[in-house]
Design an enzyme around this catalytic site. Structure first.
Site, mmCIF file in Angstrom:
data_model
loop_
_atom_site.group_PDB
_atom_site.id
_atom_site.type_symbol
_atom_site.label_atom_id
_atom_site.label_comp_id
_atom_site.label_asym_id
_atom_site.label_seq_id
_atom_site.Cartn_x
_atom_site.Cartn_y
_atom_site.Cartn_z
ATOM 1 N N LYS A 83 0.680 -1.142 0.087
ATOM 2 C CA LYS A 83 -0.156 -0.006 0.262
ATOM 3 C C LYS A 83 0.908 1.267 -0.035
ATOM 4 O O LYS A 83 1.865 1.121 0.480
ATOM 5 C CB LYS A 83 -0.723 -0.125 1.169
ATOM 6 C CG LYS A 83 -2.032 0.954 1.108
ATOM 7 C CD LYS A 83 -3.200 0.280 0.651
ATOM 8 C CE LYS A 83 -4.375 1.326 0.418
ATOM 9 N NZ LYS A 83 -5.420 0.389 -0.128
ATOM 10 N N GLY A 183 -21.108 6.894 4.065
ATOM 11 C CA GLY A 183 -20.544 7.260 3.026
ATOM 12 C C GLY A 183 -20.961 6.463 1.269
ATOM 13 O O GLY A 183 -20.982 5.555 1.084
ATOM 14 N N VAL A 184 -21.393 7.513 0.698
ATOM 15 C CA VAL A 184 -22.223 7.238 -0.668
ATOM 16 C C VAL A 184 -21.150 7.747 -1.828
ATOM 17 O O VAL A 184 -21.566 8.635 -2.533
ATOM 18 C CB VAL A 184 -23.661 7.609 -0.757
ATOM 19 C CG1 VAL A 184 -24.485 6.448 -0.301
ATOM 20 C CG2 VAL A 184 -23.923 9.113 -0.133
ATOM 21 N N GLY A 185 -19.806 7.673 -1.526
ATOM 22 C CA GLY A 185 -18.768 7.864 -2.546
ATOM 23 C C GLY A 185 -18.798 6.716 -3.696
ATOM 24 O O GLY A 185 -20.025 6.178 -4.170
ATOM 25 N N VAL A 187 -17.847 3.440 -3.938
ATOM 26 C CA VAL A 187 -18.331 2.190 -3.620
ATOM 27 C C VAL A 187 -19.630 2.247 -3.190
ATOM 28 O O VAL A 187 -20.745 1.361 -3.529
ATOM 29 C CB VAL A 187 -17.485 1.303 -2.580
ATOM 30 C CG1 VAL A 187 -18.005 0.031 -2.460
ATOM 31 C CG2 VAL A 187 -16.237 1.200 -3.213
HETATM 32 P P1 NAI Z 1 -14.675 7.798 -1.598
HETATM 33 O O1 NAI Z 1 -13.886 8.520 -1.442
HETATM 34 O O2 NAI Z 1 -15.214 7.558 -3.197
HETATM 35 O O3 NAI Z 1 -16.294 7.544 -0.922
HETATM 36 C C1 NAI Z 1 -15.984 7.807 0.553
HETATM 37 C C2 NAI Z 1 -17.212 8.638 0.786
HETATM 38 O O4 NAI Z 1 -17.257 8.558 2.104
HETATM 39 C C3 NAI Z 1 -17.223 10.042 0.245
HETATM 40 O O5 NAI Z 1 -18.254 10.260 -0.492
HETATM 41 C C4 NAI Z 1 -16.859 10.823 1.600
HETATM 42 O O6 NAI Z 1 -17.331 12.218 1.411
HETATM 43 C C5 NAI Z 1 -17.500 9.947 2.640
HETATM 44 N N1 NAI Z 1 -17.461 10.388 4.035
HETATM 45 C C6 NAI Z 1 -16.165 10.637 4.539
HETATM 46 N N2 NAI Z 1 -16.066 10.826 5.995
HETATM 47 C C7 NAI Z 1 -17.690 10.627 6.257
HETATM 48 C C8 NAI Z 1 -18.157 10.615 7.392
HETATM 49 N N3 NAI Z 1 -17.605 10.797 8.574
HETATM 50 N N4 NAI Z 1 -19.171 10.137 7.379
HETATM 51 C C9 NAI Z 1 -19.976 9.755 5.928
HETATM 52 N N5 NAI Z 1 -19.426 9.950 4.954
HETATM 53 C C10 NAI Z 1 -17.935 10.271 4.859
HETATM 54 O O7 NAI Z 1 -13.992 6.246 -1.417
HETATM 55 P P2 NAI Z 1 -14.465 4.714 -1.963
HETATM 56 O O8 NAI Z 1 -13.481 4.360 -3.128
HETATM 57 O O9 NAI Z 1 -16.074 4.815 -2.166
HETATM 58 O O10 NAI Z 1 -13.932 3.619 -0.600
HETATM 59 C C11 NAI Z 1 -14.623 3.713 0.485
HETATM 60 C C12 NAI Z 1 -14.026 2.940 1.401
HETATM 61 O O11 NAI Z 1 -13.954 1.453 0.970
HETATM 62 C C13 NAI Z 1 -12.662 3.414 1.774
HETATM 63 O O12 NAI Z 1 -12.524 2.959 3.270
HETATM 64 C C14 NAI Z 1 -11.922 2.521 0.812
HETATM 65 O O13 NAI Z 1 -10.517 2.392 1.341
HETATM 66 C C15 NAI Z 1 -12.588 1.225 0.724
HETATM 67 N N6 NAI Z 1 -12.247 0.306 -0.319
HETATM 68 C C16 NAI Z 1 -12.564 0.748 -1.618
HETATM 69 C C17 NAI Z 1 -12.341 -0.126 -2.460
HETATM 70 C C18 NAI Z 1 -12.566 0.559 -4.026
HETATM 71 O O14 NAI Z 1 -12.777 -0.397 -4.951
HETATM 72 N N7 NAI Z 1 -12.648 1.771 -4.314
HETATM 73 C C19 NAI Z 1 -11.977 -1.246 -2.602
HETATM 74 C C20 NAI Z 1 -11.756 -1.654 -1.242
HETATM 75 C C21 NAI Z 1 -11.878 -0.846 -0.099
#
Ligand code: NAI
Length: 361
Positions: A83, A183-185, A187
């Site tokens: 990582k 978190g609706v980013g 994933v």
């Molecule tokens: P992302 O950055 O697109 O989404 C994260 C979302 O969480 C953002 O919309 C952000 O505004 C929101 N957020 C941050 N702090 C918050 C809080 N206190 N309360 C509510 N929402 C909050 O990231 P992504 O790619 O969706 O990843 C999400 C998680 O999944 C991370 O922990 C990442 O390490 C993990 N992950 C992601 C993978 C992927 O394929 N993208 C694969 C495996 C794990």
């Protein structure tokens, strides 16, 4: 600069001359193959995890690299764990500056000779991977290959969640179940879309108002204040934002039957798994349920030597259902927390491969 770190094969810490960003590359184990894992770009603030930003970034690089070793092992991949973290404020990086930063970071990756293969992660994009690819072969997730792994991760999380539902409620159907998505980013939104199709009721929270609005408008999610999502009364809590969501404070407030989400390192410490077990909350170990993205990037040509095959990726990710169910069944049978069972399965496979390799040598 190489830093010797007990239990890790590599910890490379450097400073980018042009931007001043601190960079960390950690390789936990290459016992099964090269350490594949994302590049995280994050502005750690004072007191993140109770420490200085640099310590917090290093801590994340190390523990996320270790989690990748277990995740790859659990997913049946011939890959180790790595990582990297870039400690910088993305808002202060201009487009050209950012491109240059990733090009220079690519050289650091290349210098490890393939022991670390990079991918997208929190704060980084396909474009960043493209910039890094200019100076290193060892990067996945560039446009035109696997691309954004998030939809595959979301599919795996959904299948893992359905396995939890079968274990807990006797049916894998999520119809009518209430799922609180933190978190609706990338994933979280994909997952919520799949849940909406399955007829689940969605509660969602995001610190980014635009993302919360989108989930409300497009998926009919009920929006909840970010600080209140953890304590919502629901069937399933799905952490999809950041790590250490289950900690000494939050564990007392949980009001769910199942925890199944995409975030890495959801437990503040392994003991939290024991707390959940004692409370009767079914926990899908994070690296067992969120491995779809890794399966996707691990299918790229730079890793396999053959063209990317989406069908194979989805087939492998589908197996998340059986893997999670197996962990939960063993957990019930042995009376041990699911995170302990998952660690044991992952470590046993690494040991088996290690022994096999030493016999071949
Ligand atoms: P992302 O950055 O697109 O989404 C994260 C979302 O969480 C953002 O919309 C952000 O505004 C929101 N957020 C941050 N702090 C918050 C809080 N206190 N309360 C509510 N929402 C909050 O990231 P992504 O790619 O969706 O990843 C999400 C998680 O999944 C991370 O922990 C990442 O390490 C993990 N992950 C992601 C993978 C992927 O394929 N993208 C694969 C495996 C794990």
């Amino acid at each position: 600069m190489r830093k010797k770190t007990e239990g890790f094969e590599v910890l490379e810490v450097n400073e980018d001359n042009e931007t001043g960003a601190r960079t960390f590359i950690a390789v936990h184990s290459t016992a099964l193959g090269p350490g594949l894992g994302g590049i995280r770009l994050f502005h750690y603030r004072e007191n993140t995890y109770g420490c200085e930003p640099e310590k917090a970034a290093e801590k994340d690089a190390l523990r996320l690299a270790r989690a990748m070793t277990y995740k790859a092992s659990m997913a049946g991949l011939m890959l180790g764990g790595g990582k990297s973290v870039i400690l910088a404020d993305p808002d202060e990086l201009g487009a050209e500056e950012r491109k240059g930063l990733f090009e220079r970071f690519g050289r650091a990756i290349e210098s490890l000779g393939g022991d670390y293969i990079a991918a997208e992660d929190v704060g980084t994009t396909e474009k960043d991977m493209e910039s890094a690819r200019k100076t290193t072969r060892f990067v996945t997730g560039v446009p035109g290959e696997a691309g954004d792994p998030s939809p595959v991760t979301a599919f795996g999380v959904l299948r893992g969640m359905q396995a939890c539902a079968l274990h807990c409620f006797g049916s894998e159907s999520l119809k009518g179940k209430t799922v609180a998505v933190q978190g609706v980013g990338s994933v979280g939104f994909s997952l919520a879309s799949l849940l909406a199709k399955d007829g689940a009721k969605i509660l969602a929270a995001d610190t980014d108002g635009k993302k919360a609005d989108r989930a409300e408008k497009e998926l009919g999610a009920e929006i909840v204040e970010p600080r209140e999502i953890i304590e919502q009364e629901c069937d399933i809590l799905s952490p999809c934002a950041f790590g250490e969501v289950i900690n000494r404070e939050t564990v007392k407030k949980l009001n769910c039957r199942i925890i199944a989400g995409a975030a890495n390192n959801q437990l503040e410490s392994p003991e939290m798994g024991g707390e959940l077990f004692r409370k009767g909350i079914v926990y899908a170990p994070d690296y067992a349920i969120n491995c779809g993205g890794l399966i996707s990037v691990a299918n790229e040509k730079v890793v396999t030597g053959t063209p990317y095959d989406r069908g194979e990726v989805m087939e492998r990710t589908e197996k998340t259902f059986n893997r999670v169910l197996d962990i939960l069944e063993r957990s019930s049978k042995e009376g041990k927390p699911s995170n302990e069972i998952a660690d044991r399965i992952a470590k046993e496979r690494i040991e088996r491969e290690r022994k096999g390799k030493s016999r071949e040598a």
